[in-house]
Motif scaffolding. Structure first.
Motif, PDB file in Angstrom:
ATOM      1  N   LEU A 176      57.526  30.062  32.571  1.00 28.41           N
ATOM      2  CA  LEU A 176      57.933  31.410  32.970  1.00 28.41           C
ATOM      3  C   LEU A 176      57.451  31.726  34.375  1.00 28.41           C
ATOM      4  N   ASP A 177      58.401  32.061  35.267  1.00 30.00           N
ATOM      5  CA  ASP A 177      58.050  32.537  36.608  1.00 30.00           C
ATOM      6  C   ASP A 177      57.639  34.005  36.542  1.00 30.00           C
ATOM      7  N   LEU A 178      56.578  34.347  37.262  1.00 32.70           N
ATOM      8  CA  LEU A 178      56.116  35.738  37.340  1.00 32.70           C
ATOM      9  C   LEU A 178      56.563  36.327  38.673  1.00 32.70           C
ATOM     10  N   LEU A 179      57.313  37.422  38.598  1.00 34.12           N
ATOM     11  CA  LEU A 179      57.812  38.087  39.797  1.00 34.12           C
ATOM     12  C   LEU A 179      56.970  39.320  40.100  1.00 34.12           C
ATOM     13  N   ILE A 180      56.707  39.552  41.389  1.00 30.34           N
ATOM     14  CA  ILE A 180      55.985  40.765  41.769  1.00 30.34           C
ATOM     15  C   ILE A 180      56.980  41.929  41.803  1.00 30.34           C
ATOM     16  N   LYS A 181      56.638  43.021  41.147  1.00 24.71           N
ATOM     17  CA  LYS A 181      57.567  44.147  41.010  1.00 24.71           C
ATOM     18  C   LYS A 181      57.787  44.869  42.337  1.00 24.71           C
ATOM     19  N   ASP A 182      56.703  45.173  43.050  1.00 25.06           N
ATOM     20  CA  ASP A 182      56.785  45.948  44.294  1.00 25.06           C
ATOM     21  C   ASP A 182      56.252  45.119  45.449  1.00 25.06           C
ATOM     22  N   SER A 183      56.825  45.350  46.617  1.00 21.46           N
ATOM     23  CA  SER A 183      56.275  44.714  47.818  1.00 21.46           C
ATOM     24  C   SER A 183      54.835  45.174  48.020  1.00 21.46           C
ATOM     25  N   ILE A 184      54.009  44.268  48.487  1.00 23.08           N
ATOM     26  CA  ILE A 184      52.632  44.636  48.822  1.00 23.08           C
ATOM     27  C   ILE A 184      52.461  44.518  50.329  1.00 23.08           C
ATOM     28  N   THR A 185      52.295  45.673  50.952  1.00 21.12           N
ATOM     29  CA  THR A 185      52.061  45.749  52.392  1.00 21.12           C
ATOM     30  C   THR A 185      50.706  46.398  52.597  1.00 21.12           C
ATOM     31  N   VAL A 186      49.898  45.784  53.423  1.00 22.24           N
ATOM     32  CA  VAL A 186      48.551  46.289  53.635  1.00 22.24           C
ATOM     33  C   VAL A 186      48.380  46.663  55.097  1.00 22.24           C
ATOM     34  N   ILE A 187      47.514  47.622  55.329  1.00 17.93           N
ATOM     35  CA  ILE A 187      47.083  47.884  56.700  1.00 17.93           C
ATOM     36  C   ILE A 187      45.686  47.304  56.825  1.00 17.93           C
ATOM     37  N   ASN A 188      45.558  46.376  57.727  1.00 15.09           N
ATOM     38  CA  ASN A 188      44.295  45.651  57.824  1.00 15.09           C
ATOM     39  C   ASN A 188      43.781  45.661  59.255  1.00 15.09           C
ATOM     40  N   ASN A 189      42.472  45.515  59.368  1.00 10.92           N
ATOM     41  CA  ASN A 189      41.864  45.362  60.673  1.00 10.92           C
ATOM     42  C   ASN A 189      42.427  44.098  61.324  1.00 10.92           C
ATOM     43  N   LYS A 190      42.710  44.180  62.601  1.00  9.62           N
ATOM     44  CA  LYS A 190      43.303  43.041  63.296  1.00  9.62           C
ATOM     45  C   LYS A 190      42.428  41.794  63.247  1.00  9.62           C
ATOM     46  N   GLU A 191      41.137  41.988  63.011  1.00 10.35           N
ATOM     47  CA  GLU A 191      40.221  40.851  62.923  1.00 10.35           C
ATOM     48  C   GLU A 191      40.209  40.205  61.544  1.00 10.35           C
ATOM     49  N   THR A 192      40.883  40.803  60.579  1.00  8.65           N
ATOM     50  CA  THR A 192      40.887  40.274  59.213  1.00  8.65           C
ATOM     51  C   THR A 192      41.957  39.197  59.059  1.00  8.65           C
ATOM     52  N   ASN A 193      41.562  38.040  58.541  1.00 11.02           N
ATOM     53  CA  ASN A 193      42.502  36.939  58.305  1.00 11.02           C
ATOM     54  C   ASN A 193      43.154  37.127  56.936  1.00 11.02           C
ATOM     55  N   THR A 194      44.471  37.340  56.926  1.00  7.13           N
ATOM     56  CA  THR A 194      45.189  37.550  55.661  1.00  7.13           C
ATOM     57  C   THR A 194      46.053  36.348  55.277  1.00  7.13           C
ATOM     58  N   GLU A 195      46.005  35.270  56.067  1.00  9.10           N
ATOM     59  CA  GLU A 195      46.906  34.141  55.825  1.00  9.10           C
ATOM     60  C   GLU A 195      46.606  33.416  54.513  1.00  9.10           C
ATOM     61  N   ASN A 196      45.344  33.260  54.182  1.00  4.72           N
ATOM     62  CA  ASN A 196      44.976  32.515  52.971  1.00  4.72           C
ATOM     63  C   ASN A 196      44.431  33.434  51.886  1.00  4.72           C
ATOM     64  N   LEU A 197      44.984  34.621  51.823  1.00  3.65           N
ATOM     65  CA  LEU A 197      44.515  35.621  50.871  1.00  3.65           C
ATOM     66  C   LEU A 197      44.899  35.227  49.452  1.00  3.65           C
ATOM     67  N   LEU A 198      43.937  35.189  48.565  1.00  6.00           N
ATOM     68  CA  LEU A 198      44.195  34.819  47.175  1.00  6.00           C
ATOM     69  C   LEU A 198      44.224  36.058  46.295  1.00  6.00           C
ATOM     70  N   PRO A 199      45.229  36.158  45.433  1.00  2.00           N
ATOM     71  CA  PRO A 199      45.329  37.341  44.572  1.00  2.00           C
ATOM     72  C   PRO A 199      44.530  37.184  43.285  1.00  2.00           C
ATOM     73  N   GLU A 200      44.271  38.310  42.647  1.00  2.00           N
ATOM     74  CA  GLU A 200      43.693  38.311  41.303  1.00  2.00           C
ATOM     75  C   GLU A 200      44.814  38.664  40.332  1.00  2.00           C
ATOM     76  N   ILE A 201      45.147  37.713  39.458  1.00  4.70           N
ATOM     77  CA  ILE A 201      46.241  37.898  38.500  1.00  4.70           C
ATOM     78  C   ILE A 201      45.666  38.133  37.117  1.00  4.70           C
ATOM     79  N   THR A 202      46.097  39.196  36.479  1.00  2.00           N
ATOM     80  CA  THR A 202      45.661  39.514  35.118  1.00  2.00           C
ATOM     81  C   THR A 202      46.886  39.579  34.221  1.00  2.00           C
ATOM     82  N   LEU A 203      46.933  38.687  33.218  1.00  3.89           N
ATOM     83  CA  LEU A 203      48.060  38.661  32.284  1.00  3.89           C
ATOM     84  C   LEU A 203      47.771  39.556  31.089  1.00  3.89           C
TER      85      LEU A 203
END
Length: 424
Positions: free
Chosen positions: A318-345
Motif C-alpha cells: 500500500l502506497d501512503l499519500l500525503i493529503k495536504d502539501s507541506i510548506t514550511v517557512i524556515n531560516n535560510k541557514e536551515t538545511n531542509t534537503e535531507n529532512l526526515l519525517p515522523e510517520i505514525t500509522l
C-alpha cells in the motif's frame, strides 16, 4: 610534556569542529512599540512576538472588522443614507470625510472613505445601515471576532473612537486581518493610495479627495529618515488615539513570502520619527533577510509504501499519500534537503482498506516547528480469505444441512407410518 601538547592539540581541534558546525541565526530586531507581532500567512508561523496577547486599545485598526462585516452583509452598489446621529456621534478632533445629513452614497464609496481616509463618520453610517444602530453593530462585531478565534477582543463602536471598553490584542487583530485579506475587495481597498468621493444629492462637488493614512504605501523618492515607503507593502490599516498610541496592521508580499505585522502602542523616537513605521519595516526586513519558504512535499505525493499483512498478494503493498502539501517557512541557514519525517500509522492497521481512507499522519519538524498532514491510502486493500474461518463456516453449513435433512426425513417417515396405520 609531549603528551600535554598532544592533548591540547586534540582539544583545540575538537573545539574548532564544534564551532564550525554551529549554525548562527540572525538576532531578532529591537522593537520599541508596546506590542508587536509578525506572522508568515501561508504557514501561520510566528516569527516575532512582543506582548501579542496583551490587551491594548486598537484605535482605527478597528475598521478592519467593520469592513469585514460590511463586505459580507452588503452589496457594493447598495445606497446608504447619512443620518444626523451618525455625524453627531463623532467627537471633535476625529477624522471625517465631510459627509452631509441626508446624503446618499454607495456602500463602495463609504468603504473607501473608511479604509483609505479612515473616516469615522463613514464607519457609523455603515454600521447604522447594516444593524440600525452602533450598539447592534457592535454586537455583530463581537460575534464575528469570536467566530474568527479572537479571545481578547471587545468592541463598542465601528471606528475605534476611544472607550475603556473597546480593546483587543495584536494577535486578535492578526486573525481579523488575515481573514479579511482573503477577500479580493478588501485587498483592493487597503492597498489604494487615494480616492475621490463622487458628487451626491447633498454634495454637488467632487473635491472630497483623500490620500491613504498608511505611509508604507506612499511612494517617496526623498532620502529623509521619515520616508516610510516600503515597496513590498500591500496595506492594511493605521490607527491613532492618545490612549492607543500609534498603531498599524501591515501586510507585505515578496515572491512567495507573505507577512502580516501588527504594531500597537507605538510612540515617536527622540528624532520625532514614527515607531509604528520603523518597527514594521524592521520586522519585514528581518523576515525577508532571514527566512525563506520551502515546499517539503506536494499533496498526493507517495511518502512511503507499507505491507498490509492480512491482505491479498495483489493488494498488500500500500502506497501512503500525503493529503495536504507541506510548506514550511524556515531560516535560510536551515538545511531542509535531507529532512526526515515522523510517520505514525493508525493502530491495528489491517485490511480491508478503501482507497482514500486516512491511515496515519506525517510530521516534519523545521526550526522546532511541527508541520503535519494526514496520510491516505492510495488504493483498495482486499482482505485475503481466512481459511480456518471458511472451513468453520462450511462445517456449520453442512451441520445445519444435515440437521435439516434429518428433520425432514423423520417427518416424512412419520407421515408414511400414519398412512400405513390408517390402512389397517
Amino acid at each position: 610534556m609531549k603528551k600535554s601538547k598532544t592533548l591540547y592539540c586534540i582539544l583545540a581541534i575538537f573545539i574548532l569542529l564544534i564551532t564550525f558546525n554551529v549554525t548562527t541565526y540572525a538576532k531578532e530586531p529591537k522593537i520599541d512599540s508596546g506590542s508587536a507581532l509578525l506572522i508568515e500567512t501561508n504557514t501561520g508561523r510566528v516569527l516575532y512576538d512582543k506582548n501579542a496577547d496583551k490587551i491594548k486599545y486598537p484605535a482605527s485598526t478597528t475598521k478592519i472588522l467593520t469592513a469585514i462585516l460590511v463586505l459580507e452583509k452588503c452589496k457594493l452598489d447598495e445606497i446608504a443614507t447619512v443620518s444626523n446621529s451618525a455625524l453627531e456621534s463623532i467627537p471633535t478632533g476625529y477624522v471625517t470625510c465631510n459627509l452631509q445629513p441626508g446624503e446618499e452614497l454607495k456602500i463602495e464609496d463609504l468603504l473607501y472613505a473608511l479604509m483609505v481616509k479612515s473616516a469615522n463618520d463613514a464607519a457609523v453610517v455603515l454600521a447604522e445601515h447594516i444593524a440600525g444602530s452602533v450598539d447592534n453593530f457592535s454586537e455583530m462585531m463581537n460575534s464575528k471576532a469570536k467566530e474568527l478565534g479572537c479571545e481578547n477582543t471587545h468592541f463598542v463602536n465601528p471606528n475605534g473612537i476611544h472607550s475603556k471598553d473597546h480593546y483587543t490584542t495584536a494577535h486578535d487583530l492578526y486573525l481579523m486581518a488575515n481573514y479579511a485579506m482573503k477577500n479580493e475587495m478588501f485587498r483592493k481597498l487597503v492597498s489604494s493610495t487615494s480616492y475621490t468621493l463622487p458628487a451626491t444629492n447633498k454634495y454637488p462637488n467632487t473635491d472630497r479627495t483623500f490620500t491613504t493614512t498608511n505611509e508604507l504605501l506612499i511612494v517617496n523618492n526623498n532620502t529623509r529618515d521619515d520616508n516610510y515607503y516600503y515597496k513590498h507593502a500591500i496595506g492594511i490599516k493605521t490607527g491613532y488615539t492618545k490612549q492607543a498610541g500609534n498603531c498599524i496592521v501591515a501586510g507585505a508580499v515578496r515572491d512567495d513570502l507573505s507577512f502580516i505585522a501588527v504594531i500597537l502602542d507605538g510612540g515617536t523616537t527622540d528624532n520625532g520619527l514614527s515607531e509604528r513605521y520603523l518597527d514594521t519595516i524592521h520586522l519585514f526586513d528581518y523576515a525577508y533577510d532571514n527566512f525563506t519558504l520551502t515546499k517539503i512535499k506536494n499533496e498526493n505525493n507517495v511518502v512511503k509504501t507499507i505491507e498490509i499483512e492480512n491482505a491479498t498478494k495483489e493488494t498488500k503493498n500500500l502506497d501512503l499519500l500525503i493529503k495536504d502539501s507541506i510548506t514550511v517557512i524556515n531560516n535560510k541557514e536551515t538545511n531542509t534537503e535531507n529532512l526526515l519525517p515522523e510517520i505514525t500509522l493508525n493502530a491495528d492497521l489491517k485490511a480491508p482498506i478503501t482507497k482514500g481512507d486516512t491511515v496515519g499522519t506525517i510530521k516534519y519538524v523545521v526550526d522546532d516547528i511541527a508541520y503535519n498532514s494526514d496520510l491516505l491510502a492510495a488504493s483498495d486493500v482486499i482482505q485475503k480469505p481466512n481459511y480456518s474461518t471458511l472451513i468453520l463456516v462450511i462445517g456449520l453449513i453442512l451441520l445445519f444441512l444435515g440437521i435439516f435433512i434429518t428433520f425432514f426425513s423423520k417427518k416424512n417417515h412419520r407421515k408414511k407410518y400414519k398412512r400405513r396405520a390408517r390402512r389397517y
